[in-house]
Design a protein around this motif. Sequence first.
Motif, short mmCIF file in Angstrom:
data_model
loop_
_atom_site.label_atom_id
_atom_site.label_comp_id
_atom_site.label_asym_id
_atom_site.label_seq_id
_atom_site.Cartn_x
_atom_site.Cartn_y
_atom_site.Cartn_z
N MET A 1 42.49 122.84 96.82
CA MET A 1 42.65 121.89 97.87
C MET A 1 41.71 120.66 98.00
O MET A 1 42.33 119.67 98.31
N TYR A 2 40.46 120.97 97.99
CA TYR A 2 39.43 119.95 98.04
C TYR A 2 39.52 119.11 96.95
O TYR A 2 39.45 117.64 97.14
N ALA A 3 40.00 119.31 95.83
CA ALA A 3 39.87 118.53 94.50
C ALA A 3 41.29 117.67 94.62
O ALA A 3 41.10 116.56 94.30
N ALA A 4 42.19 118.20 95.23
CA ALA A 4 43.47 117.63 95.32
C ALA A 4 43.50 116.51 96.32
O ALA A 4 43.88 115.52 96.16
N PHE A 5 42.80 116.72 97.41
CA PHE A 5 42.63 115.68 98.56
C PHE A 5 41.53 114.54 98.10
O PHE A 5 42.00 113.21 98.27
N ALA A 6 40.83 115.12 97.28
CA ALA A 6 39.78 114.15 96.79
C ALA A 6 40.53 113.03 95.70
O ALA A 6 40.20 111.84 95.81
N ALA A 7 41.34 113.57 94.92
CA ALA A 7 42.11 112.95 93.97
C ALA A 7 43.05 112.09 94.69
O ALA A 7 43.20 110.72 94.17
N LEU A 8 43.60 112.61 95.69
CA LEU A 8 44.33 111.44 96.38
C LEU A 8 43.79 110.45 97.14
O LEU A 8 44.14 109.17 97.25
N LEU A 9 42.63 110.81 97.87
CA LEU A 9 41.79 109.75 98.44
C LEU A 9 41.38 108.58 97.26
O LEU A 9 41.49 107.36 97.34
N LEU A 10 40.77 109.11 96.12
CA LEU A 10 40.22 108.10 95.15
C LEU A 10 41.49 107.36 94.50
O LEU A 10 41.39 106.09 94.30
N THR A 11 42.57 107.85 94.25
CA THR A 11 43.70 107.23 93.74
C THR A 11 44.23 106.40 94.63
O THR A 11 44.69 105.10 94.40
N GLY A 12 44.47 106.77 95.96
CA GLY A 12 44.92 105.85 96.80
C GLY A 12 44.17 104.51 97.34
O GLY A 12 44.42 103.65 97.41
N ALA A 13 42.80 104.91 97.25
CA ALA A 13 41.73 103.62 97.38
C ALA A 13 41.69 102.75 96.27
O ALA A 13 41.72 101.52 96.40
#
Length: 129
Positions: free
Chosen positions: A1-13
């Motif tokens: 979950m942590y990795a998915a949320f981090a990837a979403l934040l990075l790709t969104g930003a």
Amino acid sequence: MYAAFAALLLTGAGWLVADWQKNADGAEIWQQIAANLLMIHGGVAMLALLLLGALVPVHLLRAWRSRKNRISGSIMATFNAALIVTAFGLYYLGSEVVRPWMSWIHLSVGFALSLMFPLHIWFGRRELR
């Protein structure tokens, strides 16, 4: 979950930065970067939906019944629901009137969720002590 949320934040930003640059010099490369980041963001979002669905019986309902971390948990659930609804709107609604609103809500809630996520974890761990 942590990795998915981090990837979403990075790709969104990253998409946001690339989108801001698409009218600058070298616009073609920025448009390609934005498109690739959006594709990755959408794919990771599908994974995040699966993980969120798994969290409901394993984490959310159990914590709710035991009256633990209800306020930040409710905020997390609300933010995730808002992201799901706005993502649906961005992907499926073609309205040029609604789209900018959906985009700004999605961006704002997404960045707010990235701040709330560590707070939710911290509050939960604090309750365990």
